[in-house]
Scaffold this motif. Structure first.
Motif, short mmCIF file in Angstrom:
data_model
loop_
_atom_site.label_atom_id
_atom_site.label_comp_id
_atom_site.label_asym_id
_atom_site.label_seq_id
_atom_site.Cartn_x
_atom_site.Cartn_y
_atom_site.Cartn_z
N LYS A 1 -5.59 -1.41 -10.70
CA LYS A 1 -4.20 -1.77 -10.42
C LYS A 1 -3.60 -0.94 -9.29
N SER A 2 -4.32 0.06 -8.81
CA SER A 2 -3.78 0.97 -7.80
C SER A 2 -3.67 0.31 -6.43
N GLN A 3 -2.77 0.84 -5.62
CA GLN A 3 -2.55 0.32 -4.28
C GLN A 3 -2.63 1.42 -3.22
N GLY A 4 -2.99 2.63 -3.63
CA GLY A 4 -2.96 3.76 -2.72
C GLY A 4 -4.12 3.82 -1.75
N ASP A 5 -3.84 4.47 -0.62
CA ASP A 5 -4.91 4.77 0.32
C ASP A 5 -5.87 5.78 -0.29
N TYR A 6 -5.34 6.66 -1.15
CA TYR A 6 -6.12 7.66 -1.86
C TYR A 6 -5.78 7.60 -3.33
N GLU B 1 -4.35 16.84 4.11
CA GLU B 1 -5.71 17.34 4.36
C GLU B 1 -6.70 16.19 4.47
N ALA B 2 -6.55 15.20 3.61
CA ALA B 2 -7.46 14.04 3.66
C ALA B 2 -7.36 13.33 5.01
N VAL B 3 -6.13 13.14 5.48
CA VAL B 3 -5.91 12.47 6.77
C VAL B 3 -6.40 13.36 7.91
N ARG B 4 -6.09 14.64 7.84
CA ARG B 4 -6.46 15.58 8.91
C ARG B 4 -7.97 15.60 9.14
N SER C 1 0.83 -1.19 0.00
CA SER C 1 0.00 0.00 0.00
C SER C 1 0.88 1.25 0.00
N VAL C 2 0.46 2.25 -0.75
CA VAL C 2 1.13 3.55 -0.76
C VAL C 2 0.11 4.60 -0.36
N LYS C 3 0.57 5.79 -0.04
CA LYS C 3 -0.35 6.84 0.37
C LYS C 3 -1.27 7.26 -0.76
N VAL C 4 -0.68 7.49 -1.96
CA VAL C 4 -1.46 8.02 -3.08
C VAL C 4 -1.12 7.28 -4.36
N SER C 5 -2.16 6.93 -5.10
CA SER C 5 -2.00 6.40 -6.45
C SER C 5 -2.45 7.48 -7.43
N VAL D 1 -10.89 15.11 -1.35
CA VAL D 1 -10.31 16.44 -1.18
C VAL D 1 -10.20 17.07 -2.57
N SER D 2 -10.18 18.38 -2.59
CA SER D 2 -10.13 19.11 -3.85
C SER D 2 -9.13 20.25 -3.72
N ALA D 3 -8.62 20.67 -4.85
CA ALA D 3 -7.67 21.79 -4.87
C ALA D 3 -8.00 22.69 -6.06
#
Length: 160
Positions: A84-89, A110-113, A4-8, A119-121
């Motif tokens: 195929k993704s492994q991310g938490d997000y 921000e997502a974790v907080r 698992s990674v933080k972001v895919s 989340v959007s930017a």
């Protein structure tokens, strides 16, 4: 067991060979290390798939490329990258996008907080003509975007 990674960063691709080097240059310069870039190629005919395979060999464990079973719309490539993704997000983008170097770090924090699902930017569209920038338009503004459950579920288009 999948790592698992933080972001895919999930990217659909169809005939984007001219955009891929700039996109990857921005995506590979993220301020966090714990992310992956996954391309879902939709049977490109312009050399995109071959270029992406080269990058996957050059950046093993960071860049992955998969090809859809049949040609379809952008959803085919997006869905394949997601599968195929492994991310938490998941960070959704296109091959002609440029990602700010701190984007993944800031969005993840921000997502974790806020224990957020989404989340959007702020994003901008850059219009060019003959290699010259002719216009820059803000296409969403995270500080002024109306978000609530009813709006998100019912609305078919955002009203900024």
């Amino acid at each position: 067991m999948k790592k698992s990674v933080k972001v895919s960063i999930c990217v659909p691709v169809f005939n984007n060979v001219s955009y891929i080097p700039l996109f990857l240059s921005s995506a590979l310069q993220q301020s966090i290390d714990d992310y992956e870039i996954i391309f879902g190629d939709n049977h490109s005919t312009d050399g995109s798939y071959e270029l992406l395979q080269k990058y996957a060999r050059e950046y093993p464990g960071k860049v992955s490329v998969y090809r859809t079973d049949i040609h379809g719309g952008p959803g085919k490539g997006r869905n394949l990258a997601y599968q195929k993704s492994q991310g938490d997000y998941i960070y959704w983008c296109d091959a002609d996008d440029i990602i700010h170097p701190y984007a993944m770090e800031k969005l993840y924090k921000e997502a974790v907080r806020f224990d957020a699902d989404i989340v959007s930017a702020t994003a901008y569209m850059v219009e060019e003509r003959d290699g010259e920038i002719i216009n820059i338009t803000k296409i969403n503004d995270k500080d002024n975007m109306p978000v609530n459950n009813e709006f998100t579920i019912v609305s078919d288009r955002p009203q900024f």
